[in-house]
Scaffold this motif. Structure first.
Motif, PDB file in Angstrom:
ATOM      1  N   LEU A  97       0.827  -1.215   0.000  1.00 16.42           N
ATOM      2  CA  LEU A  97       0.000   0.000   0.000  1.00 16.42           C
ATOM      3  C   LEU A  97       0.856   1.257   0.000  1.00 16.42           C
ATOM      4  O   LEU A  97       0.509   2.275  -0.605  1.00 16.42           O
ATOM      5  CB  LEU A  97      -0.948  -0.007   1.199  1.00 16.42           C
ATOM      6  N   GLY A  98       2.009   1.172   0.707  1.00 17.52           N
ATOM      7  CA  GLY A  98       2.908   2.330   0.772  1.00 17.52           C
ATOM      8  C   GLY A  98       3.395   2.707  -0.622  1.00 17.52           C
ATOM      9  O   GLY A  98       3.387   3.890  -1.004  1.00 17.52           O
ATOM     10  N   VAL A  99       3.809   1.677  -1.382  1.00 17.79           N
ATOM     11  CA  VAL A  99       4.307   1.921  -2.744  1.00 17.79           C
ATOM     12  C   VAL A  99       3.182   2.468  -3.617  1.00 17.79           C
ATOM     13  O   VAL A  99       3.326   3.512  -4.287  1.00 17.79           O
ATOM     14  CB  VAL A  99       4.879   0.613  -3.340  1.00 17.79           C
ATOM     15  N   LEU A 100       2.044   1.773  -3.552  1.00 15.79           N
ATOM     16  CA  LEU A 100       0.917   2.170  -4.404  1.00 15.79           C
ATOM     17  C   LEU A 100       0.418   3.569  -4.056  1.00 15.79           C
ATOM     18  O   LEU A 100       0.135   4.395  -4.936  1.00 15.79           O
ATOM     19  CB  LEU A 100      -0.227   1.163  -4.261  1.00 15.79           C
ATOM     20  N   THR A 101       0.325   3.827  -2.744  1.00 14.29           N
ATOM     21  CA  THR A 101      -0.178   5.133  -2.316  1.00 14.29           C
ATOM     22  C   THR A 101       0.739   6.253  -2.792  1.00 14.29           C
ATOM     23  O   THR A 101       0.297   7.274  -3.329  1.00 14.29           O
ATOM     24  CB  THR A 101      -0.300   5.166  -0.782  1.00 14.29           C
ATOM     25  N   MET A 102       2.054   6.018  -2.620  1.00 12.34           N
ATOM     26  CA  MET A 102       2.990   7.080  -3.026  1.00 12.34           C
ATOM     27  C   MET A 102       2.953   7.275  -4.537  1.00 12.34           C
ATOM     28  O   MET A 102       2.996   8.415  -5.019  1.00 12.34           O
ATOM     29  CB  MET A 102       4.404   6.718  -2.538  1.00 12.34           C
ATOM     30  N   LEU A 103       2.860   6.129  -5.253  1.00 13.22           N
ATOM     31  CA  LEU A 103       2.761   6.259  -6.717  1.00 13.22           C
ATOM     32  C   LEU A 103       1.505   7.034  -7.074  1.00 13.22           C
ATOM     33  O   LEU A 103       1.494   7.877  -7.976  1.00 13.22           O
ATOM     34  CB  LEU A 103       2.737   4.874  -7.374  1.00 13.22           C
ATOM     35  N   GLY A 104       0.448   6.780  -6.362  1.00 13.71           N
ATOM     36  CA  GLY A 104      -0.816   7.485  -6.609  1.00 13.71           C
ATOM     37  C   GLY A 104      -0.691   8.957  -6.309  1.00 13.71           C
ATOM     38  O   GLY A 104      -1.147   9.823  -7.072  1.00 13.71           O
TER      39      GLY A 104
ATOM     40  N   LEU B 109       4.235   1.504   9.860  1.00  8.57           N
ATOM     41  CA  LEU B 109       5.663   1.833   9.707  1.00  8.57           C
ATOM     42  C   LEU B 109       6.172   1.319   8.358  1.00  8.57           C
ATOM     43  O   LEU B 109       6.920   2.022   7.650  1.00  8.57           O
ATOM     44  CB  LEU B 109       6.425   1.158  10.855  1.00  8.57           C
ATOM     45  N   ALA B 110       5.760   0.105   7.995  1.00  6.13           N
ATOM     46  CA  ALA B 110       6.146  -0.467   6.690  1.00  6.13           C
ATOM     47  C   ALA B 110       5.576   0.387   5.566  1.00  6.13           C
ATOM     48  O   ALA B 110       6.249   0.668   4.554  1.00  6.13           O
ATOM     49  CB  ALA B 110       5.637  -1.899   6.589  1.00  6.13           C
ATOM     50  N   PHE B 111       4.343   0.819   5.786  1.00  4.48           N
ATOM     51  CA  PHE B 111       3.681   1.677   4.802  1.00  4.48           C
ATOM     52  C   PHE B 111       4.482   2.966   4.592  1.00  4.48           C
ATOM     53  O   PHE B 111       4.805   3.360   3.468  1.00  4.48           O
ATOM     54  CB  PHE B 111       2.267   1.988   5.317  1.00  4.48           C
ATOM     55  N   GLY B 112       4.832   3.588   5.708  1.00  4.34           N
ATOM     56  CA  GLY B 112       5.570   4.859   5.627  1.00  4.34           C
ATOM     57  C   GLY B 112       6.930   4.673   4.994  1.00  4.34           C
ATOM     58  O   GLY B 112       7.359   5.476   4.155  1.00  4.34           O
ATOM     59  N   THR B 113       7.629   3.611   5.394  1.00  6.72           N
ATOM     60  CA  THR B 113       8.982   3.382   4.882  1.00  6.72           C
ATOM     61  C   THR B 113       8.947   3.158   3.372  1.00  6.72           C
ATOM     62  O   THR B 113       9.722   3.765   2.618  1.00  6.72           O
ATOM     63  CB  THR B 113       9.609   2.152   5.575  1.00  6.72           C
ATOM     64  N   CYS B 114       8.039   2.286   2.934  1.00  9.50           N
ATOM     65  CA  CYS B 114       7.961   1.994   1.499  1.00  9.50           C
ATOM     66  C   CYS B 114       7.499   3.232   0.726  1.00  9.50           C
ATOM     67  O   CYS B 114       7.959   3.495  -0.397  1.00  9.50           O
ATOM     68  CB  CYS B 114       7.025   0.828   1.238  1.00  9.50           C
ATOM     69  N   GLY B 115       6.621   4.007   1.343  1.00  6.99           N
ATOM     70  CA  GLY B 115       6.166   5.251   0.706  1.00  6.99           C
ATOM     71  C   GLY B 115       7.333   6.205   0.504  1.00  6.99           C
ATOM     72  O   GLY B 115       7.509   6.789  -0.566  1.00  6.99           O
ATOM     73  N   LEU B 116       8.163   6.333   1.542  1.00  7.82           N
ATOM     74  CA  LEU B 116       9.309   7.240   1.469  1.00  7.82           C
ATOM     75  C   LEU B 116      10.316   6.773   0.417  1.00  7.82           C
ATOM     76  O   LEU B 116      10.807   7.578  -0.392  1.00  7.82           O
ATOM     77  CB  LEU B 116       9.986   7.323   2.841  1.00  7.82           C
TER      78      LEU B 116
END
Lengths: 467, 476
Positions: free
Chosen positions: A87-94, A167-174
């Motif tokens: 979700l972190g990756v997808l959200t940031m890509l979004g 935390l995983a979400f945030g890290t992958c988003g960053l």
């Protein structure tokens, strides 16, 4: 992130549950002995040490209940981490989606970060308040029924899993943001429908950026950046703007994400874990089993001597012998004070020879009595002797010796009728008292002695006539 | 303690020596029979605390040939100073003589330094034939105490006391089957008075025994509380397929579930009985008790039948008031007190009225058939919605506890639990009533009480046990 306290709680709870089957006396002895051992070794007993002590004695056997229960939660946490990463990756890509026409709106990113803060706060609140809105889901999908003690920790376990997922979400988003910064030219801008000027927006972003102002001044947007990067969707283009300025927002975005998504989740995950361990320790300290254990350890184990069991060794009280009719006899021997103060009239005729033996009489007196009776019986064709006894007193070895001696001294045809008398001598003795005399004569093993009941007191014929 | 005192319980055969030992050692597995010679060998019953022996009781066979023993002793003794040694010599010499097995068994512990507890039966006349054995015991030179035990209904203890006074330092009356616990302790203290060195271990022992008794009461209360919680919250469940649900007659299903429900409740009650008996180290009790059952379909809890279990309508009304008031106080809390306390008052009145008018009949646990889920329906019966059921179970449990806690281990009669005939629960304080009622209410709603509530509940039950004990004490 160790789960020592939870593991201890679960193991302890399981041990207490299994101990329910054990007799309380055994548990008391076992735990008191452990406490005394600790005392000897100058150690303070603790639940952990107690469990280790029992485990050492029983040996390790299979998967522990804590492993099984925590395994489920480990899987749940892994699920949260994987989902968080994806979700972190997808959200940031979004969030960074840029089709070339419009800029990436920093306001949207700020709003999303604010939402993340809200969610993180709500998760923590939920854990502290003990809410479990997701419980039906857990019940439906959990592999097995979790131990009752774990049920009380579910809000905290869920909060920890959620924060670690966050935390995983945030890290992958960053990481996605940083990758996107490298591989693409991102054009940020800010936009809002509200009628606000750039000064107010500048104030907002500078307030948001206050925490890292000293750390990375470049990540704090200045007035010119804010002023030049505002855009309106209806606007066709801004030819005066240097396109490179649009990319200058990324340090701010990265720091916003780090400080308001990543760090809160990290701090809250640590708090959730601390809260979880604290709650587990508190549950253990308030565990009814611990109170009972402490009671057993502190209270001396009192054994009152009830280990011996001979209840099965009851004497054989079956009797084969029967009562015999009272023989005609003019010789009565009163054994051990029976017939005192006076014999029943039916036994004491004018020519009756009454002798005494046993009880207070000496053994020499007994022998004299036997000799006197022998002399008397020598002149009788069918010699019979009545030995009256106290029905309530048990027959003893002394009477047995006396009768054996009599058998040796008296004529071979003679025999003895043992007649148990009650305290008054006027009524029949109770059955259980007669039975002991029957068994006594049976044990003698000869026909020499038998048991007869005393003759009942004859009714007064004159009194009958009156009636 | 290496030099823990040893007391040999000796006497004529069949005078209750084993009964005295059974009661003092709390052992109901000692063979006791109205038959001389039930005890053939001496048997030691040590009282230990953490493995440390404080004293030992030795049960022995009775004298069989005391005059012959005395004759031997007389013949081998020169002066009073050698009497104890002569007794020891007798034991040494006759150890393998089958005629004197019983005498050797009973004299051996005395030779080894045991104190003498001489037991006679005070319900039969004094007999001079005991004098030979009492003389032998005096020859041993050991500290001695005579116990007048009463096996039968008659009382000749005055004559016994006069006779025993010539031979023994201390004479005590002790009914092994009926003596109260305080009398057990008093007797043990008397044992301690026989020799200065024995006073301390016997005092310690009585202290431990008194503590144990207090702890047992608390443990019994917990056992009863747990059983009540189980019984009051129990629900009988049956899963039915859709076909079964349509084919089954609802009434027949209710009957089946009701029967299983009762069966389970009876089993749970029996488990409680056994647990309480084992707690007091009674493992061989034969019990007679009316079953936990509706006498006829719905009227077990009519005023008459309820009275026999000591629960009156008035009591239920007051208990209901307490519980209602607690609920009402919640209304006050929610309205931040703006109801000015009327919540508690209204709640109390409703609770009381409910119990009073509702008290005539037990609200049976109703059959409920749940909604279709995954092709299955669940039929449930229970938990019982009327707290009267709980009070009946409580009354029966407390009555059983009382009989067990006051039963001596020498008792071999069947335990007959006749229903109580008074509203003893009315003497229970208001707070305890409320605590009990509160847990009943939670169980009824299938809400598990938390640990704190459980502790309070068990304390309230313990209080009920105290009240029952007092009531029994004042009644008898």
């Amino acid at each position: 992130m160790t789960d020592t306290a939870i593991r201890l709680l679960l193991e302890f709870d399981d041990k207490v549950r299994r101990d329910h089957e054990q007799p309380p006396a055994f548990l008391h002895r076992r735990d008191r002995k452990y406490a005394l051992d600790c005392q000897q070794r100058d150690m303070t007993p603790s639940p952990g040490h107690w469990l280790a002590h029992l485990e050492r004695l029983s040996g390790q056997g299979g998967e522990s209940v804590a492993d099984a229960a925590l395994g489920t939660w480990r899987r749940i946490m892994t699920g949260f981490i994987l989902a968080g990463c994806a979700l972190g990756v997808l959200t940031m890509l979004g969030l960074l989606f840029y089709e070339g026409g419009q800029r990436i709106n920093v306001t949207v990113i700020l709003a999303f970060v604010f939402l993340q803060c809200l969610l993180a706060g709500f998760t923590t609140l939920q854990a502290f308040a003990g809410w479990q809105p997701w419980r039906p889901l857990l019940t439906r999908f959990a592999d097995q029924k979790s131990p009752a003690a774990l049920g009380k920790l579910q809000p905290q376990l869920m909060a920890r899993a959620a924060h670690i997922g966050g935390l995983a979400f945030g890290t992958c988003g960053l990481l996605t943001l940083l990758v996107m910064v490298v591989v693409q030219d991102l054009a940020f801008g800010w936009s809002t429908t509200l009628n606000t000027d750039s000064h107010r927006f500048l104030g907002l972003v500078q307030t948001i950026a206050a925490p890292w102002q000293w750390l990375w001044p470049g990540a704090v947007p200045d007035a010119s950046l804010v002023e030049t990067t505002r855009f309106f969707r209806a606007q066709t283009g801004n030819l005066t703007l240097n396109p490179a300025r649009l990319g200058d927002w990324w340090p701010f975005v990265a720091m916003v994400w780090t400080f308001y998504v990543l760090l809160p989740r990290l701090v809250l995950a640590v708090i959730a874990n601390g809260h979880l361990q604290l709650k587990a320790r508190r549950l253990l300290n308030r565990h009814p089993g611990l109170t009972a254990l402490q009671y057993r350890m502190e209270t001396p184990a009192l054994e009152t001597g009830n280990a011996h069991n001979d209840a099965q060794h009851q004497p054989d009280t079956s009797t084969n012998s029967q009562l015999k009719p009272l023989p005609e006899s003019d010789t009565v021997i009163c054994w051990a004070g029976a017939g005192e103060p006076e014999l029943p009239d039916a036994l004491n005729g004018p020519d009756t020879l009454v002798l005494r033996a046993g009880g207070r009489a000496s053994l020499q007196d007994d022998t004299l009595t036997l000799e006197k009776a022998a002399n008397h019986l020598a002149h009788i064709t069918r010699p019979a002797v009545i030995v009256v006894t106290r029905s309530w007193e048990p027959p003893t070895g002394e009477l047995q010796d006396f009768l054996q001696h009599a058998r040796e001294l008296w004529p071979p045809t003679s025999h003895v009728a043992v007649v148990p008398l009650t305290t008054s001598g006027q009524e029949e003795p109770p059955t259980h008292q007669v039975q002991q005399w029957l068994r006594f004569t049976e044990r003698l093993g000869t026909d020499f002695a038998c048991v007869s009941l005393p003759p009942l007191f004859p009714q007064n014929p004159y009194r009958q006539g009156e009636l | 303690m290496d030099n823990a005192p040893v007391f040999a319980v000796v006497g004529h055969p069949n005078k209750g020596k084993s009964s005295v030992v059974a009661t003092l050692s709390q052992n109901d597995a000692i063979a006791i029979a109205l038959e001389p010679g039930t005890t053939r060998q001496r048997q030691a019953y040590p009282l230990t605390v953490d493995g440390r022996t404080l004293y030992t009781l030795v049960d022995t066979p009775g004298f069989q040939r005391p005059r012959r023993v005395l004759e031997w002793l007389d013949a081998h003794s020169v002066s009073a100073s050698d009497r104890a040694e002569t007794v020891a010599a007798f034991v040494t010499q006759h150890r393998d003589d089958p005629r004197f097995t019983d005498e050797c068994e009973l004299l051996a512990p005395l030779v080894e330094g045991a104190g003498i507890i001489y037991v006679v039966d005070g319900s039969v006349p004094y007999s001079a034939e005991h004098e030979a054995e009492m003389t032998i015991l005096r020859w041993t030179g050991r500290p001695s105490l005579a116990l007048i035990n009463s096996i039968g209904p008659d009382d000749y203890s005055t004559a016994w006391q006069a006779a025993l006074g010539q031979f023994f330092q201390v004479i005590r009356k002790f009914d092994a089957v009926r003596a109260h616990f305080e009398q057990h302790l008093s007797l043990l203290r008397a044992f301690g008075q026989l020799e200065p060195a024995w006073e301390s271990p016997l005092d310690q022992a009585t202290g431990f025994l008194a503590d144990q008794r207090r702890q047992r009461k608390t443990q019994a209360a917990r056992l009863i509380a747990k059983a009540l919680e189980d019984i009051m919250s129990y629900q009988e469940k049956r899963t039915l397929t859709t076909n079964q649900a349509t084919e089954t007659n609802e009434r027949a299903l209710a009957d089946t579930l009701r029967r299983s429900w009762y069966q389970h409740q009876r089993r749970r009650e029996q488990t409680l009985r056994v647990s309480v008996e084992h707690l007091y180290q009674h493992k061989r009790i034969q019990r007679q008790e009316a079953e936990l059952e509706w006498h006829s379909d719905h009227d077990l809890f009519s005023e008459d039948s309820r009275r026999v279990w000591a629960v009156s309508r008035r009591y239920l009304a007051t208990a209901g008031f307490g519980a209602g008031a607690v609920g009402g106080a919640g209304i006050d809390a929610l309205t931040f007190g703006s109801s000015l306390g009327t919540g508690a008052l209204v709640g109390g009145i409703l609770g009381a009225a409910g119990s009073y008018f509702y008290g005539d009949r037990l609200a049976l646990p109703a059959l409920k058939i749940g909604a279709l889920q995954d092709g299955l329906k669940t039929a449930t019966f229970g938990p019982v919605q009327d707290s009267q059921f709980g009070y009946v179970v409580l009354g029966r449990a407390v009555d059983h506890w009382w009989h067990i806690s006051h039963r001596n281990h020498a008792g071999r009669d069947q335990l007959d639990l006749a229903p109580a005939d008074s509203h003893w629960l009315e003497n229970l304080d208001r707070k305890s009533r409320q605590d009990i009622q509160r847990v009943f209410n939670r169980c009824r709603k299938r809400r598990t009480p938390d640990d704190r509530q459980r502790v309070v509940f068990a304390a309230a039950i313990e209080q009920a046990m105290t009240v029952y004990d007092d009531w029994r004490l004042n009644r008898t």
